[in-house]
Design an enzyme around this catalytic site. Structure first.
Site, mmCIF file in Angstrom:
data_model
loop_
_atom_site.group_PDB
_atom_site.id
_atom_site.type_symbol
_atom_site.label_atom_id
_atom_site.label_comp_id
_atom_site.label_asym_id
_atom_site.label_seq_id
_atom_site.Cartn_x
_atom_site.Cartn_y
_atom_site.Cartn_z
ATOM 1 C CG HIS A 1 -2.119 -0.910 1.063
ATOM 2 N ND1 HIS A 1 -2.915 -1.306 2.109
ATOM 3 C CD2 HIS A 1 -2.625 -1.518 -0.032
ATOM 4 C CE1 HIS A 1 -3.858 -2.117 1.674
ATOM 5 N NE2 HIS A 1 -3.700 -2.265 0.385
ATOM 6 C CG HIS B 1 -9.425 -7.774 -3.915
ATOM 7 N ND1 HIS B 1 -10.094 -6.575 -3.952
ATOM 8 C CD2 HIS B 1 -8.318 -7.557 -3.151
ATOM 9 C CE1 HIS B 1 -9.420 -5.685 -3.231
ATOM 10 N NE2 HIS B 1 -8.333 -6.244 -2.746
ATOM 11 C CD GLU C 1 -5.306 -3.381 -2.697
ATOM 12 O OE1 GLU C 1 -5.985 -4.093 -1.938
ATOM 13 O OE2 GLU C 1 -4.613 -2.412 -2.303
ATOM 14 C CG ASP D 1 -2.423 -7.065 -3.682
ATOM 15 O OD1 ASP D 1 -3.360 -6.383 -4.132
ATOM 16 O OD2 ASP D 1 -2.469 -7.605 -2.561
ATOM 17 C CG HIS E 1 -9.180 -4.671 1.940
ATOM 18 N ND1 HIS E 1 -8.407 -3.541 1.787
ATOM 19 C CD2 HIS E 1 -8.742 -5.532 1.001
ATOM 20 C CE1 HIS E 1 -7.527 -3.718 0.826
ATOM 21 N NE2 HIS E 1 -7.712 -4.925 0.332
ATOM 22 C CG ASP F 1 -6.757 -8.923 0.218
ATOM 23 O OD1 ASP F 1 -5.733 -9.503 -0.165
ATOM 24 O OD2 ASP F 1 -7.147 -7.852 -0.271
ATOM 25 C CE1 TYR G 1 -2.985 -8.724 4.273
ATOM 26 C CE2 TYR G 1 -5.225 -9.005 5.052
ATOM 27 C CZ TYR G 1 -4.337 -8.823 4.018
ATOM 28 O OH TYR G 1 -4.800 -8.728 2.735
ATOM 29 C CG HIS H 1 -1.697 -11.322 0.658
ATOM 30 N ND1 HIS H 1 -0.839 -10.912 -0.339
ATOM 31 C CD2 HIS H 1 -2.783 -10.508 0.569
ATOM 32 C CE1 HIS H 1 -1.389 -9.904 -0.990
ATOM 33 N NE2 HIS H 1 -2.573 -9.645 -0.470
#
Ligand code: FEO
Length: 395
Positions: free
Chosen positions: A23, A79, A81, A83, A147, A166, A194, A227
């Site tokens: 981030h 998701h 995002e 990553d 999230h 996540d 996390y 992750h």
């Protein structure tokens, strides 16, 4: 190189030993991390999520060693995002018609980031399913605000795997892949870090979602996040931990956060720690100079605490920037049900404690009235006031 997760399900992600931040620079990565992508080879071939763009060439090369890309039937994007979606443009160049199963919000996030509205998006919502042959199905569960608005999980029947993205993850490079092989202390520290630093602001929604998932009575054999370690040994233990963490979590701990210019505020911090320990020997007391401590670790310590005390000298009618920055972060993470107290030294105007109070109130803490405010260097009679503050934090 793929690793077997179970039967015809393989891990094809990236163990990222070199990652140091996430981030931007907002999240310190101290144990490496991983971007987990999964390949399912049933009658249908399914890829779940990709990896971050710097690893896209390696990802696609390894994927080609395992499967003809053209034979992939479905891509599930849990998701959007970067990553997890960073390798998507490179993959779609190879297989432009590949159907992408994702939430409606993920179409927005993926198109917004990669500018390819023509991609073959297949929008799914909670309860929708996809037959992958051999009597197995993928069932989708929206995980809104866990999230991002676009987040979802995918449950594979038969093998009973929840691909949770996540949720339940950790920034932790685990070459051993499974939680029962991982270093337990690191695993749990990273799982809590996390949650505290990424998911805590969404705890109310997380609590509702966890109840919804529990009510679905999914028979879960493995939880495979995006992750860190896959939860193979008692996967319910991380769900139970999340239920506790989402419910105004606290331990019998008081954390003292301070910065100091000429050791006066530091002396109050140390005395306060001793007074707390004297009054309640079993309470964990931790003291941190916020200018010299990893701020994400500080947030994890705040997350664990039932109360915090924050100290700063007055400087320029305000507080030190190190303390102000930490309080900004504390506010962003929306902690609930925690007490706070303030302390500090000053030479002339003395606004520091007032500024600390205002920031902590805005961050949602319950402020205790007692405080320690010392002009110049504290004398014994000044330091003795730390006992009343300690008692108020413990009450
Ligand atoms: Fe929200 Fe791991 O990305």
């Amino acid at each position: 190189m793929k690793k077997q997760v179970k039967n015809n399900v393989y891990w094809v992600g990236k163990i990222d030993w070199e990652l140091e931040e996430f981030h931007g620079s907002d999240y310190s990565v101290t144990q490496g991390s991983s971007q987990n992508s999964y390949l399912i080879k049933e009658e249908k071939t399914v890829l779940i999520d990709t990896v971050w763009s710097p690893h896209k060439d390696e990802f696609i090369k390894h994927l080609k060693e395992e499967v003809d890309l053209k034979s992939i039937d479905y891509l599930v994007m849990n998701h959007g995002e970067v990553d997890h979606s960073g390798s998507l443009p490179a993959l779609m160049e190879e297989v432009p018609d590949l159907p992408i199963y994702c939430t409606k919000a993920a179409v927005d996030s993926l198109v917004g980031q990669y500018h390819h509205p023509e991609w073959n998006f297949q929008v799914v919502k909670t309860g929708d399913s996809l037959d992958i042959g051999n009597g197995k199905k993928l069932v989708f569960v929206e995980m809104k605000m866990l999230h991002w608005p676009d987040s979802m999980a995918t449950y594979m029947t038969g093998d009973k795997i929840l691909f949770s993205n996540d949720a339940f993850g950790q920034h932790y490079a685990v070459e051993e892949l499974f939680n029962d092989y991982a270093d337990q202390a690191v695993l749990w520290e990273q799982a809590m870090k996390y949650y505290a630093n990424i998911l805590n602001p969404f705890s109310k929604m997380a609590a509702r979602k966890l109840q919804e998932i529990l009510a679905m009575n999914l028979d879960i054999d493995l939880i495979a996040p995006s992750h860190g370690a896959i939860w193979r040994d008692h996967p319910e233990q991380i769900v139970e931990a999340y239920v506790r963490w989402a419910d105004a979590y606290q331990e019998d701990q008081i954390t003292i956060l301070y910065d100091s210019m000429w050791e006066a505020t530091q002396a109050i911090a140390h005395r306060l720690a001793r007074e707390i320990s004297f009054l309640s020997p079993s309470t964990k007391v931790k003291v941190f100079n916020v200018a010299h401590t990893d701020r994400n670790d500080l947030m994890t310590e705040v997350f664990r605490s039932k109360a915090i005390a924050v100290g700063s000298p007055t400087v320029g009618r305000d507080i030190l920037t190190s303390v102000a920055g930490i309080l900004h972060f504390v506010k962003e993470l929306h902690f609930v049900g925690k007490k706070a107290g303030v302390f500090g030294s000053y030479g002339w105007s003395g606004e520091g404690n007032k500024v600390l109070r205002k920031s902590l109130e805005e961050a949602g803490f319950d402020l205790v009235e007692e405080e320690v405010k010392v002009k110049w260097k504290p004398k014994e009679e000044d330091l003795e006031k730390a006992q009343a503050l300690a008692q108020a934090l413990l009450d």
